[in-house]
Design an enzyme around this catalytic site. Structure first.
Site, short mmCIF file in Angstrom:
data_model
loop_
_atom_site.label_atom_id
_atom_site.label_comp_id
_atom_site.label_asym_id
_atom_site.label_seq_id
_atom_site.Cartn_x
_atom_site.Cartn_y
_atom_site.Cartn_z
N ASN A 7 1.07 -1.08 -0.27
CA ASN A 7 0.19 -0.03 0.04
C ASN A 7 0.98 1.28 0.00
O ASN A 7 1.35 1.49 1.05
CB ASN A 7 -1.03 0.08 1.31
N ARG A 85 -2.59 -2.20 -3.46
CA ARG A 85 -3.94 -1.29 -3.27
C ARG A 85 -3.78 -0.08 -4.11
O ARG A 85 -2.72 0.73 -4.11
CB ARG A 85 -3.84 -0.78 -1.68
N HIS A 174 -13.18 2.44 0.18
CA HIS A 174 -13.00 1.24 1.27
C HIS A 174 -13.67 -0.15 0.60
O HIS A 174 -14.25 -0.92 1.40
CB HIS A 174 -14.07 1.51 2.51
N HIS A 202 -17.57 0.76 7.63
CA HIS A 202 -16.28 0.81 8.02
C HIS A 202 -15.67 2.26 8.87
O HIS A 202 -15.93 3.35 8.26
CB HIS A 202 -15.51 0.57 6.83
N GLY A 206 -10.90 7.29 8.20
CA GLY A 206 -12.02 7.57 7.24
C GLY A 206 -12.97 6.47 7.50
O GLY A 206 -12.90 5.62 8.09
N ARG A 235 -12.08 14.46 8.41
CA ARG A 235 -13.14 15.13 7.11
C ARG A 235 -14.50 15.19 7.52
O ARG A 235 -14.95 14.61 8.73
CB ARG A 235 -12.91 13.99 6.33
N MET A 278 -11.00 8.73 18.16
CA MET A 278 -12.14 8.66 18.91
C MET A 278 -11.85 8.17 20.55
O MET A 278 -12.47 8.60 21.55
CB MET A 278 -13.03 7.50 18.23
N GLY A 325 -11.05 0.56 13.22
CA GLY A 325 -10.72 0.99 14.33
C GLY A 325 -11.85 1.13 15.51
O GLY A 325 -11.73 0.76 16.71
N ILE A 326 -12.69 2.09 15.14
CA ILE A 326 -13.88 2.52 15.76
C ILE A 326 -14.81 1.17 15.98
O ILE A 326 -15.25 1.06 16.97
CB ILE A 326 -14.25 3.88 15.36
N GLY A 327 -15.19 0.59 14.62
CA GLY A 327 -16.38 -0.24 14.78
C GLY A 327 -15.94 -1.43 15.33
O GLY A 327 -16.46 -2.13 16.01
N GLU A 379 -7.67 -5.92 5.13
CA GLU A 379 -7.72 -5.62 3.72
C GLU A 379 -6.66 -6.29 3.17
O GLU A 379 -6.44 -6.56 1.98
CB GLU A 379 -7.58 -3.91 3.70
P1 ADP Z 1 -7.20 3.76 9.75
O1 ADP Z 1 -8.45 4.17 9.01
O2 ADP Z 1 -5.94 4.94 9.84
O3 ADP Z 1 -6.62 2.47 9.44
P2 ADP Z 1 -8.05 2.68 12.24
O4 ADP Z 1 -8.93 1.69 11.59
O5 ADP Z 1 -7.00 2.28 12.94
O6 ADP Z 1 -7.66 3.77 11.10
O7 ADP Z 1 -9.19 3.49 13.19
C1 ADP Z 1 -8.56 4.48 13.95
C2 ADP Z 1 -9.68 4.95 14.96
O8 ADP Z 1 -10.18 3.92 15.76
C3 ADP Z 1 -9.30 6.18 15.87
O9 ADP Z 1 -10.39 7.07 15.90
C4 ADP Z 1 -9.03 5.63 17.24
O10 ADP Z 1 -9.18 6.30 18.16
C5 ADP Z 1 -10.06 4.40 17.08
N1 ADP Z 1 -9.86 3.33 18.17
C6 ADP Z 1 -8.97 2.35 18.17
N2 ADP Z 1 -9.05 1.90 19.30
C7 ADP Z 1 -10.23 2.12 20.04
C8 ADP Z 1 -11.14 2.17 21.33
N3 ADP Z 1 -10.54 1.43 22.30
N4 ADP Z 1 -12.05 2.97 21.58
C9 ADP Z 1 -12.37 3.70 20.71
N5 ADP Z 1 -12.03 4.20 19.59
C10 ADP Z 1 -10.82 3.54 19.37
#
Ligand code: ADP
Length: 402
Positions: A7, A85, A174, A202, A206, A235, A278, A325-327, A379
């Site tokens: 990537n 990618r 995505h 996702h 982003g 964003r 987050m 990461g958030i999901g 991915e």
């Molecule tokens: P990218 O899109 O750069 O790959 P990620 O998928 O790693 O990013 O997601 C990053 C986001 O996930 C950030 O907002 C981070 O704060 C959030 N995140 C990671 N762990 C947690 C957690 N334990 N609780 C809440 N948010 C989290």
């Protein structure tokens, strides 16, 4: 047989060596600050992590380090392909493509659609072809999965000539992640993907939502660029298109300054005035930070609205899927979104939801309500799989590049 997944960004290369059959990762890492005097590569090897300086700061140097690691692991001869990618494939690519000079020209033709990303992807492909001249290289596009969207979903209500002459339409991004988690969700549910209508979310830095009907994208929240749709880390997501002219005049900004602010200073960061992260915002909100609370609430509200909107595209929703990461980690966000999606009959099981963090996945909804699932995206594995699929198709003489 290993697949090297690359990537390539403008100043970084994320890489992973994967075995498609077992999902094993032989090597992974990140080359950073390319183009500067202080570039380096982090290698995650079975024996541990190592950092290597890249004094030249080039892709070629980064790939030489990767090649050295492959030699060290004794697997160089077992690498069968390189999967790249590529962010934007425009309307030309609805599936991954074996990279040929003609395909590279078509990726180049998409540069106006992704002026920041595609040039870096192309430079990475060219350097990888020089570094690994004997390996077939495959481009896997972020946009390809969404090429199945119907015209009502992908057209903007703007002058038709903008679409015909300049490609102004919704493309979505995505795609690799949405496709991967949809397939995984079908496995978890024990039902054929072809029979399922899914809303996938996702949520990383982003963020995008996708309506997946029978394994095909029928709508998504990102559009011409990755700026459309949800509130994201930095964003804005959807704004009134009249905002550009208004704020340019009021604040004396150029069009590109407005666009930059919508990409880099907005979203969770803009709303909170604190952070784009987050986890940090959830902690600050718990301490009573008003901006952090508003940012998290607006993120949830807009996400729930988009997910509910996808029900229109699908007609029937069989499951909701959270990833990124958030999901994958924020039980609070998922719980709040599902609470707002009561309109779809959604509900959350608090204990299951709390458990689905840090790599744990599975169902987070109670029996009797539409399944809500946490699925860990991968991915790199999806790119490796698609790379191998393209090669298998070539071997069978199917050829096709788009
Ligand atoms: P990218 O899109 O750069 O790959 P990620 O998928 O790693 O990013 O997601 C990053 C986001 O996930 C950030 O907002 C981070 O704060 C959030 N995140 C990671 N762990 C947690 C957690 N334990 N609780 C809440 N948010 C989290």
């Amino acid at each position: 047989m290993w697949t090297l997944v690359l990537n390539c960004g403008s100043s970084s290369v994320k890489f992973a060596l994967l075995d498609v059959r077992s999902g094993a990762v032989g090597l992974s890492g990140l080359a950073e600050r390319l183009g500067s005097g202080d570039a380096s590569a982090r290698l995650d090897l079975p024996g541990g992590r190592r950092s290597v300086a890249l004094p030249g700061g080039t892709y070629a140097e980064a790939f030489a380090v990767i090649a050295g690691a492959l030699d060290e692991l004794g697997v160089r001869g077992d690498v069968g392909a390189v999967g790249h990618r590529v962010v934007h494939g425009g309307e030309r690519f609805s599936v991954p493509a074996l990279i040929t000079p003609e395909v590279l020209d078509a990726v180049r033709a998409c540069v106006p659609l992704a002026p920041l990303h595609n040039p870096a992807n192309i430079a990475g492909i060219e350097a990888a072809r020089a570094a690994f001249p004997h390996l077939p290289q495959v481009a896997v596009f972020d946009t390809a999965f969404h090429q199945s969207m119907p015209e009502v979903a992908f057209r903007y209500a703007v002058p038709e000539a903008w679409y015909r002459q300049h490609g102004v339409r919704r493309y979505g991004f995505h795609g690799t992640s949405h496709a991967f988690v949809a397939a995984e969700a079908a496995q978890v549910l024990g039902r054929p993907l072809e029979d399922l209508n899914l809303v996938t979310a996702h949520l990383g830095n982003g963020c995008s939502v996708c309506a997946v009907a029978g394994g095909r994208s029928v709508d998504t929240s990102m559009g011409l660029t990755p700026l459309e749709g949800l509130v994201m880390g930095t964003r804005s997501g959807d704004v009134d298109p009249g905002l550009h002219d208004f704020i340019a005049r009021q604040a004396g900004l150029s069009l590109s300054e407005v666009t930059a602010a919508l990409n880099r200073e907005s979203g969770l960061l803009g709303l909170s005035g604190l952070s784009n992260d987050m986890r940090e915002l959830e902690e600050a909100a718990a301490r009573g930070h008003a901006g952090a609370r508003l940012a998290v609430e607006a993120f949830v509200y807009r996400l729930a609205k988009q997910m509910a909107g996808m029900a229109v595209a699908l007609g029937r929703v069989d499951a909701l899927v959270f990833t990124g990461g958030i999901g994958e980690n924020s039980a609070a966000v998922r719980g709040a979104v599902l609470a707002r999606l009561g309109v779809l009959g959604a509900a959350v099981d608090p204990a299951l939801n709390a458990r689905a963090v840090r790599g744990e996945s599975g169902r987070i909804s109670p029996e009797g309500s539409p399944p809500a699932l946490v699925i860990n995206t991968n991915e790199e594995l999806m790119i490796a799989r698609q790379t191998q699929d393209v090669l298998a198709g070539q071997a069978q003489g199917q050829g096709g590049t788009a």
